[in-house]
Motif scaffolding. Structure first.
Motif, PDB file in Angstrom:
ATOM      1  N   GLU A  28      34.242  16.797 160.286  1.00  0.00           N
ATOM      2  CA  GLU A  28      33.814  18.061 161.077  1.00  0.00           C
ATOM      3  C   GLU A  28      34.576  18.425 162.259  1.00  0.00           C
ATOM      4  O   GLU A  28      35.172  19.279 162.639  1.00  0.00           O
ATOM      5  CB  GLU A  28      32.171  17.915 161.359  1.00  0.00           C
ATOM      6  N   THR A  61      37.939  19.714 161.247  1.00  0.00           N
ATOM      7  CA  THR A  61      37.678  21.148 160.899  1.00  0.00           C
ATOM      8  C   THR A  61      37.676  21.998 161.940  1.00  0.00           C
ATOM      9  O   THR A  61      38.361  22.932 162.237  1.00  0.00           O
ATOM     10  CB  THR A  61      36.479  21.270 159.933  1.00  0.00           C
ATOM     11  N   LYS A 109      40.925  22.328 163.861  1.00  0.00           N
ATOM     12  CA  LYS A 109      42.099  23.305 163.076  1.00  0.00           C
ATOM     13  C   LYS A 109      41.833  24.839 163.411  1.00  0.00           C
ATOM     14  O   LYS A 109      42.641  25.657 163.529  1.00  0.00           O
ATOM     15  CB  LYS A 109      41.620  23.020 161.747  1.00  0.00           C
TER      16      LYS A 109
END
Length: 184
Positions: A177, A180, A183
């Motif tokens: 997580e 992610t 990003k």
């Protein structure tokens, strides 16, 4: 029955979970005489007695109400998070994965490369559930007094410069997580 074994060179470093990182850092520097190598935010400090980037790291216990409470390491009390052994090389790290798998040992995290210390790491469980790490390629700091401690941002890069790409086991969900979120 297997005959393969790991090949540790020496006991390396350990990481302790602490209640008050500032108080503990003060104790280990002002009483024990250790030097600060680096910090990760105000949550982790890397200390050394010799030339290894760290032989002791202290990590702040998260507050139970903090979103980090379920983050690695998952400890609610002070004490040992992991201890480590130095191995010779990246090739030996790769071989260590195979040896551990051959013996049915639970691998927890790695292969990765930490930001502070720049060392490769592989963490696994002993029969009592203790975290054991093998590591190599740790930054060496000359004892000439010129090293300037850096404060790393608390993010995935400081934990693993490879960003979980070399992990030999699925990384914990909170790390995925985090990757992610970074990003976006």
């Amino acid at each position: 029955m297997t005959t393969s074994k790991l090949k540790p060179r020496r006991l390396g470093h350990m990481v302790l979970m602490v209640r008050d990182i500032q108080k503990s850092a003060k104790f280990y520097t002002e009483v024990m005489g250790l030097e600060v190598s680096d910090w990760i935010g105000e949550n982790m400090v890397f200390l050394r007695a010799g030339v290894d980037h760290h032989d002791l790291a202290l990590a702040q216990l998260p507050d139970k109400d903090s979103p980090d409470y379920n983050d690695l390491p998952r400890y609610s009390r002070p004490g040992l998070e992991h201890f480590s052994y130095l191995i010779d090389s990246e090739e030996e790290m790769e071989r260590s994965v195979k040896v551990l798998q051959e013996h049915g040992v639970e691998i927890v995290r790695g292969i990765g490369r930490h930001g502070p210390g720049n060392n490769l790491f592989l963490v696994f469980k002993d029969p009592d559930g203790n975290n054991v790490e093998v590591y190599c390629e740790m930054t060496q700091i000359p004892q000439d007094g010129r090293h300037q401690a850096e404060v790393w941002e608390r993010n995935l890069e400081s934990f693993d410069q490879y960003r979980l790409e070399r992990f030999v086991v699925p990384p914990p969900a909170h790390l995925v997580e985090s990757k992610t979120r970074e990003k976006q």
